[in-house]
Enzyme design. Structure first.
Site: not given
Length: 441
Positions: A27-28, A101, A125, A316, A338
């Site tokens: 996804k990233n 974003r 989020c 994550d 983070v």
């Protein structure tokens, strides 16, 4: 307003998850590679694309800017033709504001192609501050004029074009690193970016840009050197696998005493996670086709971990793993360095029976930005504690999947509300739950 029944998942927990699932691209990375296609007036083909909401949000944003996008979800292929890029209508762009974003990353490519860009208010989020100051400062250093006065967003122009610059990031921000790469590849002259993030997803973006014709070198001290080129061309690229989703399913196997083979999972991007998984007492087997994760029986062991930028333990990864740590025999400590508000997801776990205490102090050795800043960013988890099903409201993407894992591991029924948030990053998670024998409706 009445709740959408499709946004609630009823789970009967206490059943091990066993079986095989397949995980596609990250996804990233995928959304950023789609934005990169804007840089070239031609066709790009991205493969191994997951069927997640972020892909559709970026597709819609690209279409608003005159780009042809074809999404073949079944085969995981996205074809993008950016031959005819145009400015989108502000009102149309605003309809997608708050969905993602990603729009801020359109800035550099649109300025190169059209001379200007409009960026709507941004979503994402609620896990802590993710200011876009780094992004805007980067664009200014490259020669952009940033107008923040527009009531609905930010207007960015570059009357004299973008040019190379020396840029230093005070924190290795993934987004700001991506912003710099996407903006600098067509800027006149050389750009030096120090203090950059070097996550595998960023290195895959570098590979895409290099295929397009960019000249980017990477030093071991987190410095990127980008030599601007006159033009770029379309690319064909296969995305790396989503290491966050793979680790989430691994944690689910651990929490439910299950055995899950994650097809597509790869070892190099997961080395740090695999070390911790083994320390906790989980077993794994790496094959050419994926990684098998399972709970071998007996007690899980407590661990002390600190999240960090790559190659550290990924932020994550910690939320799904915390659910498994509630079942470890002893005291585990997690220091989050983070995102300052990432432990908000633990409250429902405590209500389900977990023993988790949050602290403002840094319970670890890593230098932390949140020291003495009044954020509860360290967690102490004492286990094992039986979990009992209950109603849960999903707070964010990773926290939501963690709550889903907790519901699957708990005894009795749970209703998980707001699961559409999980669709942002976990493709067809209901189908995967079914394949693993979960009891839900």
């Amino acid at each position: 307003m009445a709740e959408n029944p499709d946004d609630v998942l009823h789970v009967e927990g206490g059943k091990p998850l066993n079986g095989t699932i397949k995980v596609r691209g990250a996804k990233n990375f995928v959304s950023k590679a789609m934005v990169a296609a804007l840089l070239a007036p031609g066709k790009s083909v991205l493969k191994n694309v997951p069927e997640i909401r972020d892909v559709h949000v970026v597709s819609d944003l690209l279409r608003l800017h005159g780009v042809d996008v074809d999404v073949d979800g079944a085969n995981g292929i996205v074809t993008i033709d950016a031959s005819r890029v145009q400015l989108a209508d502000v009102a149309d762009v605003d309809t997608l504001s708050g969905s993602s974003r990603i729009p801020i990353l359109f800035s550099g490519p649109l300025v190169h192609r059209l001379g200007e860009a409009f960026i709507p208010a941004l979503g994402g989020c609620a896990i802590g501050g993710r200011p876009i100051d780094f992004h805007l400062e980067t664009l200014r250093k490259l020669g952009a004029t940033v107008d923040k006065e527009h009531k609905d967003g930010i207007h960015i122009t570059a009357p004299n074009g973008l040019h190379g610059a020396k840029i230093h990031l005070p924190y290795p921000s993934v987004g700001a690193t991506e912003q710099t790469l996407l903006a600098a590849v067509l800027a006149e002259g050389k750009t030096e970016l120090s203090g950059a993030a070097t996550e595998p997803e960023i290195m895959d973006l570098v590979c895409v840009l290099q295929k397009m014709g960019a000249i980017i070198s990477v030093d071991v001290d987190r410095t990127f050197r980008i030599e601007g080129v006159k033009e770029l061309q379309g690319y064909t690229h296969t995305s790396l696998t989503d290491r966050i989703e793979a680790a989430s399913w691994a944690s689910a196997a651990l929490a439910t005493h299950g055995d899950i083979f994650v097809k597509g999972a790869t070892q190099p991007e997961m080395i740090t996670f695999l070390n911790v998984f083994r320390k906790v007492g989980g077993k794994f087997e790496v094959t050419d086709k994926g990684i098998r994760f399972w709970h071998p029986g007996g007690d899980l062991k407590p661990v002390a971990i600190e999240t960090d930028v790559h190659p550290g333990f990924m932020t994550d990864w910690q939320q799904p793993l915390v659910v498994a740590l509630t079942q470890a025999n002893g005291l585990s400590i997690v220091h989050e360095t983070v995102y300052e508000n990432r432990f908000g997801f633990t409250k429902p776990l405590v209500e389900m029976g977990a023993t988790i205490q949050l602290y403002r102090e840094c319970l670890g050795s890593l230098p932390c930005r949140f020291r003495q800043r009044n954020y509860k960013h360290s967690a102490v988890i004492f286990g094992p504690t039986p979990l009992t099903g209950r109603d849960i409201d999903v707070p964010d993407l990773r926290g939501g999947f963690s709550h889903l894992i907790a519901a699957l591991a708990a005894s009795g029924p749970s209703d998980v509300h707001g699961i559409s948030l999980i669709d942002r990053g976990y493709a067809d998670f209901r189908g995967k739950l079914e394949a693993l024998g979960a009891d839900f409706d």
